[in-house]
Design an enzyme around this catalytic site. Structure first.
Site, PDB file in Angstrom:
ATOM      1  N   PRO A 105       0.828  -1.213   0.000  1.00 29.96           N
ATOM      2  CA  PRO A 105       0.000   0.000   0.000  1.00 29.96           C
ATOM      3  C   PRO A 105       0.863   1.265   0.000  1.00 29.96           C
ATOM      4  CG  PRO A 105       0.182  -0.851   2.219  1.00 29.96           C
ATOM      5  CD  PRO A 105       0.979  -1.772   1.343  1.00 29.96           C
ATOM      6  N   ARG A 142      -1.517  16.478  -9.061  1.00 27.61           N
ATOM      7  CA  ARG A 142      -2.624  15.519  -9.187  1.00 27.61           C
ATOM      8  C   ARG A 142      -3.873  16.086  -9.883  1.00 27.61           C
ATOM      9  NH1 ARG A 142      -5.026  13.336  -5.661  1.00 27.61           N
ATOM     10  NH2 ARG A 142      -5.198  11.265  -6.554  1.00 27.61           N
ATOM     11  N   CYS A 146       2.434  29.447 -15.799  1.00 32.14           N
ATOM     12  CA  CYS A 146       1.859  29.828 -17.091  1.00 32.14           C
ATOM     13  C   CYS A 146       1.359  28.608 -17.847  1.00 32.14           C
ATOM     14  CB  CYS A 146       2.896  30.593 -17.898  1.00 32.14           C
ATOM     15  SG  CYS A 146       3.483  32.008 -16.976  1.00 32.14           S
TER      16      CYS A 146
HETATM   17  C1  LIG Z   1       2.225   2.168  -7.197  1.00 33.18           C
HETATM   18  C2  LIG Z   1       2.315   0.768  -6.778  1.00 33.18           C
HETATM   19  C3  LIG Z   1       1.808   0.378  -5.545  1.00 33.18           C
HETATM   20  C4  LIG Z   1       1.101   1.318  -4.616  1.00 33.18           C
HETATM   21  O1  LIG Z   1      -0.087   1.800  -5.116  1.00 33.18           O
HETATM   22  P1  LIG Z   1      -1.076   2.594  -4.124  1.00 33.18           P
HETATM   23  O2  LIG Z   1      -2.269   2.828  -4.955  1.00 33.18           O
HETATM   24  O3  LIG Z   1      -0.396   3.850  -3.735  1.00 33.18           O
HETATM   25  O4  LIG Z   1      -1.336   1.700  -2.974  1.00 33.18           O
HETATM   26  C5  LIG Z   1       1.977  -0.933  -5.174  1.00 33.18           C
HETATM   27  N1  LIG Z   1       2.595  -1.833  -5.962  1.00 33.18           N
HETATM   28  C6  LIG Z   1       3.088  -1.495  -7.167  1.00 33.18           C
HETATM   29  C7  LIG Z   1       3.768  -2.510  -8.005  1.00 33.18           C
HETATM   30  C8  LIG Z   1       2.964  -0.183  -7.622  1.00 33.18           C
HETATM   31  O5  LIG Z   1       3.438   0.156  -8.825  1.00 33.18           O
END
Ligand SMILES: *Cc1c(COP(=O)(O)O)cnc(C)c1O
Length: 432
Positions: free
Chosen positions: A288, A326, A356
């Protein structure tokens, strides 16, 4: 939980008024709550208590050394995507042996570095990568632990830019090809087939796609476990968080808020997935990122100008898309609240930065309180994929980052000196 709330009319992070931080450090300013990071990590970690497991924080979501140290101190590992991230783990005092290395483009130098640091596993995304890892390991006289990332071809129902688990994406290896690849990889002498990995996407707000993907892959894992004595199965990250208004709803307690009712909690996640995974008898890895860091950070910015046109009320602030990309990149929503809560009728406003680019905005036509020059506002849920995606576009220095813990706070990244932006540049010799 998230530990940003109003005490009286003032926005607090844990025991500190955010205004105090602004006075001391200026704006734009990222503020992180250590208690929130800890709470999220621990809620997930304990929800999986019935499994042999390891939570590897996806540090690409927030790689500030103090954030990494928080996770390391809680016993967490790290999901890394580059050699640079592994160096950050080491700099933060984290344990390389708890690191899994993901990504489709690992270079020889990165593989060598990770092997020498004895990482837990390479999560491999193609057959040529397996060959390359085997070759580098042979040269170093090492056995490289590997897992292949299976693409289960499951639609995650999230934003296109963060969907990873379908055959339209560059990630992983097709489900149907996995058994053959493990058979071939088992003949490569400098590899150890340690696990199987998947990650289907980011910001998933229901358990169903996870469950669907796990159900689809489970029979495969069982087969591979028997054939190749696997040790772990990584079910990736991707747990979504609530970006929708929480503070504005007037809820004092995060978990009591209306938004929390539909949130993917660790309890809901574990209730559906743990019973599926437990009979496997494998170590379960989780990766996560956003779930741990997303709601643990805010970006504070100050209003420079209020510009009214025939159509719009623009609040022009001193943060910009280079600080938080984002909204421009993912059409993302961030709740925006003033540091000092105001009454009165809301005004439909666009919050925009000074860059800009028309894409340099944080929200459009959003009902916000009447705000004026000098007022400070906070963009909530900015702890993940915020500062890490920062750039120096328009020669803007990277902002200060502050970590709060109870009543304590400290700058965990100093505002970048402007001259450092071009410190590595030179005039060409013939221009002198
Ligand atoms: C980005 C990524 C994550 C984490 O994703 P979240 O949405 O931030 O939990 C986990 N594993 C892999 C392989 C990723 O590329």
């Amino acid at each position: 939980m998230h530990d940003f709330r109003y005490v009286g009319n003032k926005l607090f992070c844990e025991g500190v008024a955010v205004e105090t931080l602004v006075k001391k450090f200026g704006t734009p300013l990222y503020v992180y709550s250590q208690r929130t990071l800890t709470d999220h990590f621990q809620k997930l970690d304990s929800a999986l208590g019935a499994l042999d497991h390891l939570v590897c924080f996806a540090m690409k979501s927030n790689s500030n050394l103090a954030v990494l140290r928080t996770i390391a101190n809680l016993g967490g590992g790290f999901d890394i995507v580059s050699g640079g991230e592994l160096q950050r783990v080491i700099a933060a005092g984290g344990d390389p042996r708890k690191c899994v290395f993901a990504g489709v483009g690992k270079t020889e130098a990165e593989i060598e570095f990770a092997l020498l640091e004895n990482i837990y596993c390479f999560n491999v995304e193609s057959e040529p990568e397996l060959q390359r890892i085997n070759k580098v390991a042979a040269r170093l006289k090492k056995i490289a632990p590997v897992a292949v990332r299976v693409n289960p071809n499951i639609e995650a129902h999230t934003h296109a830019k963060i969907t990873t688990g379908t055959y339209e994406n560059k990630f992983g290896i097709e489900f149907e090809k996995i058994e053959g690849i493990y058979a071939r990889a088992s003949k490569l002498k400098n590899l150890r087939l340690r696990g199987l990995q998947m990650h289907i996407g980011s910001q998933l707000t229901t358990v169903s796609p996870f469950e669907q993907a796990i159900r689809k892959v489970l029979p495969l894992v069982e087969k591979l476990k028997k054939r190749h004595a696997l040790e772990f199965f990584s079910i990736g990250g991707g747990l979504g968080i609530v970006y929708q208004p929480v503070l504005a709803s007037g809820s004092a307690d995060w978990w009591q808020s209306a938004a929390a009712k539909n949130v993917l909690t660790p309890a809901k996640y574990a209730a559906r997935l743990v019973p599926l995974l437990r009979p496997l008898g494998l170590k379960i890895l989780l990766e996560p990122g956003r779930f741990i860091s997303g709601n643990a950070g805010i970006l504070v910015t100050r209003i420079e100008y209020v510009k009214r046109t025939g159509k719009k009320n623009f609040l022009i602030v001193d943060a910009a898309m280079n600080d938080l990309i984002r909204p421009a990149f993912y059409d993302a929503y961030h709740e925006i609240v003033p540091l000092t809560r105001k009454g009165g009728a809301p005004i439909s406003s666009d919050v925009v930065g000074p860059i800009c680019e028309s894409g340099d905005y944080f929200c459009k036509d959003r009902p916000l309180p009447k705000l004026g020059e000098g007022d400070a506002i906070a963009l909530l849920s900015a702890g993940a994929y915020g500062s890490v995606m920062g750039s120096n576009y328009n020669a803007r220095p990277l902002p200060t980052e502050v970590l709060v813990n109870g009543k304590k706070f400290a700058a965990v990244r100093e505002r970048q000196a402007v001259a450092k932006i071009w410190a590595d540049e030179k005039i060409a010799p013939w221009q002198k």
